[in-house]
Design a protein around this motif. Structure first.
Motif, PDB file in Angstrom:
ATOM      1  N   GLY A  58       0.801  -1.227   0.000  1.00 31.14           N
ATOM      2  CA  GLY A  58       0.000   0.000   0.000  1.00 31.14           C
ATOM      3  C   GLY A  58       0.827   1.268   0.000  1.00 31.14           C
ATOM      4  N   GLY A  59       2.143   1.140   0.041  1.00 27.70           N
ATOM      5  CA  GLY A  59       3.008   2.313   0.031  1.00 27.70           C
ATOM      6  C   GLY A  59       3.102   2.908  -1.366  1.00 27.70           C
ATOM      7  N   PRO A  60       3.619   4.125  -1.461  1.00 29.30           N
ATOM      8  CA  PRO A  60       3.702   4.787  -2.757  1.00 29.30           C
ATOM      9  C   PRO A  60       4.436   3.972  -3.830  1.00 29.30           C
ATOM     10  CG  PRO A  60       4.194   6.341  -1.003  1.00 29.30           C
ATOM     11  CD  PRO A  60       4.094   4.988  -0.369  1.00 29.30           C
ATOM     12  N   ALA A  61       5.508   3.299  -3.479  1.00 29.86           N
ATOM     13  CA  ALA A  61       6.273   2.532  -4.471  1.00 29.86           C
ATOM     14  C   ALA A  61       5.488   1.331  -4.991  1.00 29.86           C
ATOM     15  CB  ALA A  61       7.605   2.078  -3.877  1.00 29.86           C
ATOM     16  N   GLU A  62       4.695   0.720  -4.134  1.00 33.16           N
ATOM     17  CA  GLU A  62       3.955  -0.487  -4.521  1.00 33.16           C
ATOM     18  C   GLU A  62       2.680  -0.165  -5.297  1.00 33.16           C
ATOM     19  OE1 GLU A  62       1.111  -3.959  -3.559  1.00 33.16           O
ATOM     20  OE2 GLU A  62       1.013  -2.018  -2.574  1.00 33.16           O
ATOM     21  N   GLN A  63       2.088   0.977  -5.050  1.00 31.78           N
ATOM     22  CA  GLN A  63       0.809   1.327  -5.665  1.00 31.78           C
ATOM     23  C   GLN A  63       0.921   1.387  -7.183  1.00 31.78           C
ATOM     24  OE1 GLN A  63      -0.589   4.915  -3.811  1.00 31.78           O
ATOM     25  NE2 GLN A  63      -0.970   3.913  -1.856  1.00 31.78           N
ATOM     26  N   GLY A  64       0.055   0.701  -7.835  1.00 29.76           N
ATOM     27  CA  GLY A  64      -0.016   0.728  -9.283  1.00 29.76           C
ATOM     28  C   GLY A  64       1.190   0.124  -9.982  1.00 29.76           C
ATOM     29  N   GLY A  65       2.001  -0.649  -9.254  1.00 32.69           N
ATOM     30  CA  GLY A  65       3.172  -1.263  -9.870  1.00 32.69           C
ATOM     31  C   GLY A  65       4.251  -0.268 -10.250  1.00 32.69           C
ATOM     32  N   ALA A  66       4.275   0.875  -9.556  1.00 29.62           N
ATOM     33  CA  ALA A  66       5.258   1.919  -9.875  1.00 29.62           C
ATOM     34  C   ALA A  66       6.681   1.392  -9.802  1.00 29.62           C
ATOM     35  CB  ALA A  66       5.083   3.109  -8.940  1.00 29.62           C
ATOM     36  N   VAL A  67       6.963   0.600  -8.763  1.00 31.90           N
ATOM     37  CA  VAL A  67       8.289   0.015  -8.565  1.00 31.90           C
ATOM     38  C   VAL A  67       8.098  -1.476  -8.361  1.00 31.90           C
ATOM     39  CG1 VAL A  67      10.346   0.005  -7.098  1.00 31.90           C
ATOM     40  CG2 VAL A  67       9.127   2.153  -7.489  1.00 31.90           C
ATOM     41  N   ASN A  68       8.972  -2.273  -8.934  1.00 34.93           N
ATOM     42  CA  ASN A  68       8.926  -3.725  -8.767  1.00 34.93           C
ATOM     43  C   ASN A  68      10.130  -4.204  -7.972  1.00 34.93           C
ATOM     44  OD1 ASN A  68       6.613  -3.965 -10.363  1.00 34.93           O
ATOM     45  ND2 ASN A  68       7.779  -4.341 -12.211  1.00 34.93           N
ATOM     46  N   ILE A  69       9.948  -5.290  -7.262  1.00 36.63           N
ATOM     47  CA  ILE A  69      11.073  -5.944  -6.604  1.00 36.63           C
ATOM     48  C   ILE A  69      12.040  -6.380  -7.698  1.00 36.63           C
ATOM     49  CG2 ILE A  69      11.761  -7.967  -5.258  1.00 36.63           C
ATOM     50  CD1 ILE A  69       8.939  -7.633  -3.863  1.00 36.63           C
ATOM     51  N   GLY A  70      13.315  -6.077  -7.507  1.00 37.31           N
ATOM     52  CA  GLY A  70      14.337  -6.378  -8.505  1.00 37.31           C
ATOM     53  C   GLY A  70      14.726  -5.182  -9.357  1.00 37.31           C
ATOM     54  N   ASP A  71      13.924  -4.107  -9.325  1.00 36.56           N
ATOM     55  CA  ASP A  71      14.291  -2.898 -10.057  1.00 36.56           C
ATOM     56  C   ASP A  71      15.573  -2.316  -9.477  1.00 36.56           C
ATOM     57  OD1 ASP A  71      11.985  -3.081 -11.572  1.00 36.56           O
ATOM     58  OD2 ASP A  71      10.984  -1.361 -10.635  1.00 36.56           O
ATOM     59  N   SER A  72      16.388  -1.747 -10.342  1.00 37.10           N
ATOM     60  CA  SER A  72      17.582  -1.015  -9.913  1.00 37.10           C
ATOM     61  C   SER A  72      17.277   0.470  -9.970  1.00 37.10           C
ATOM     62  CB  SER A  72      18.770  -1.305 -10.825  1.00 37.10           C
ATOM     63  OG  SER A  72      19.185  -2.638 -10.679  1.00 37.10           O
ATOM     64  N   ILE A  73      17.600   1.173  -8.908  1.00 34.08           N
ATOM     65  CA  ILE A  73      17.411   2.622  -8.891  1.00 34.08           C
ATOM     66  C   ILE A  73      18.637   3.251  -9.550  1.00 34.08           C
ATOM     67  CG2 ILE A  73      17.100   4.670  -7.461  1.00 34.08           C
ATOM     68  CD1 ILE A  73      15.815   2.828  -5.366  1.00 34.08           C
ATOM     69  N   VAL A  74      18.411   3.980 -10.628  1.00 32.28           N
ATOM     70  CA  VAL A  74      19.481   4.602 -11.387  1.00 32.28           C
ATOM     71  C   VAL A  74      19.559   6.100 -11.089  1.00 32.28           C
ATOM     72  CG1 VAL A  74      20.377   4.976 -13.733  1.00 32.28           C
ATOM     73  CG2 VAL A  74      19.180   2.857 -13.179  1.00 32.28           C
ATOM     74  N   PHE A  75      18.402   6.723 -10.912  1.00 30.65           N
ATOM     75  CA  PHE A  75      18.338   8.140 -10.557  1.00 30.65           C
ATOM     76  C   PHE A  75      17.336   8.343  -9.431  1.00 30.65           C
ATOM     77  CE2 PHE A  75      19.633   8.342 -15.027  1.00 30.65           C
ATOM     78  CZ  PHE A  75      20.679   9.251 -14.972  1.00 30.65           C
ATOM     79  N   VAL A  76      17.646   9.278  -8.543  1.00 25.32           N
ATOM     80  CA  VAL A  76      16.696   9.791  -7.561  1.00 25.32           C
ATOM     81  C   VAL A  76      16.714  11.301  -7.769  1.00 25.32           C
ATOM     82  CG1 VAL A  76      16.066  10.029  -5.137  1.00 25.32           C
ATOM     83  CG2 VAL A  76      17.197   7.932  -5.933  1.00 25.32           C
ATOM     84  N   ASP A  77      15.654  11.820  -8.368  1.00 28.26           N
ATOM     85  CA  ASP A  77      15.627  13.207  -8.836  1.00 28.26           C
ATOM     86  C   ASP A  77      16.848  13.414  -9.730  1.00 28.26           C
ATOM     87  OD1 ASP A  77      13.161  13.904  -7.636  1.00 28.26           O
ATOM     88  OD2 ASP A  77      14.145  14.275  -5.723  1.00 28.26           O
ATOM     89  N   ASP A  78      17.737  14.343  -9.409  1.00 31.27           N
ATOM     90  CA  ASP A  78      18.918  14.604 -10.249  1.00 31.27           C
ATOM     91  C   ASP A  78      20.142  13.815  -9.819  1.00 31.27           C
ATOM     92  OD1 ASP A  78      17.531  16.409 -11.838  1.00 31.27           O
ATOM     93  OD2 ASP A  78      18.020  18.107 -10.544  1.00 31.27           O
ATOM     94  N   LEU A  79      20.018  12.994  -8.790  1.00 37.38           N
ATOM     95  CA  LEU A  79      21.152  12.211  -8.296  1.00 37.38           C
ATOM     96  C   LEU A  79      21.345  10.976  -9.176  1.00 37.38           C
ATOM     97  CD1 LEU A  79      23.280  11.512  -6.063  1.00 37.38           C
ATOM     98  CD2 LEU A  79      21.421  10.306  -4.898  1.00 37.38           C
TER      99      LEU A  79
END
Length: 121
Positions: free
Chosen positions: A26-47
């Motif tokens: 129910g968290g923001p990342a899980e809602q609507g499949g926005a983020v999946n387990i196994g995804d690699s985070i490449v950018f966080v905003d401009d980082l």
């Protein structure tokens, strides 16, 4: 407040990536499949997380502590504020972008991982 996801601490410590290992139900990342387990985070905003991982300075302990702190500071923010994530799905080279609104997690919320019944792979 954050977006309700956990990262692989061993990969972070080794400076090899920021891979999502669990999501708050129910968290923001899980809602609507926005983020999946196994995804690699490449950018966080401009980082650029890849650039952060390739920092040649410091020992692996310093690197892991620095990476974890920098990522936490980038992901966390005020309730209702937004964060833009650039993600790579396993087996894909393209980067997809998701904008998430930070929110507090429900007390006692359940965490979904690849090994759980609802885990995504």
């Amino acid at each position: 407040c954050g977006v309700g996801m956990g990262l692989d601490s061993q990969l972070l410590a080794a400076g090899r990536g920021a891979v999502v290992t669990c999501l708050a139900r129910g968290g923001p990342a899980e809602q609507g499949g926005a983020v999946n387990i196994g995804d690699s985070i490449v950018f966080v905003d401009d980082l650029d997380v890849r650039e952060l991982m390739n920092n040649p300075e410091g020992s692996s302990y310093t690197l892991s502590r620095g990476v974890s702190t920098v990522l936490a500071n980038a992901l966390l923010g005020d309730t209702g504020s937004t964060v833009r994530l650039g993600l790579q799905r396993p087996g894909h080279d393209d980067i997809i972008y998701r904008e998430l609104r930070r929110a507090p997690l429900a007390p006692g919320c359940q965490w979904i991982s690849a090994g759980s019944e609802d885990g995504q792979e």
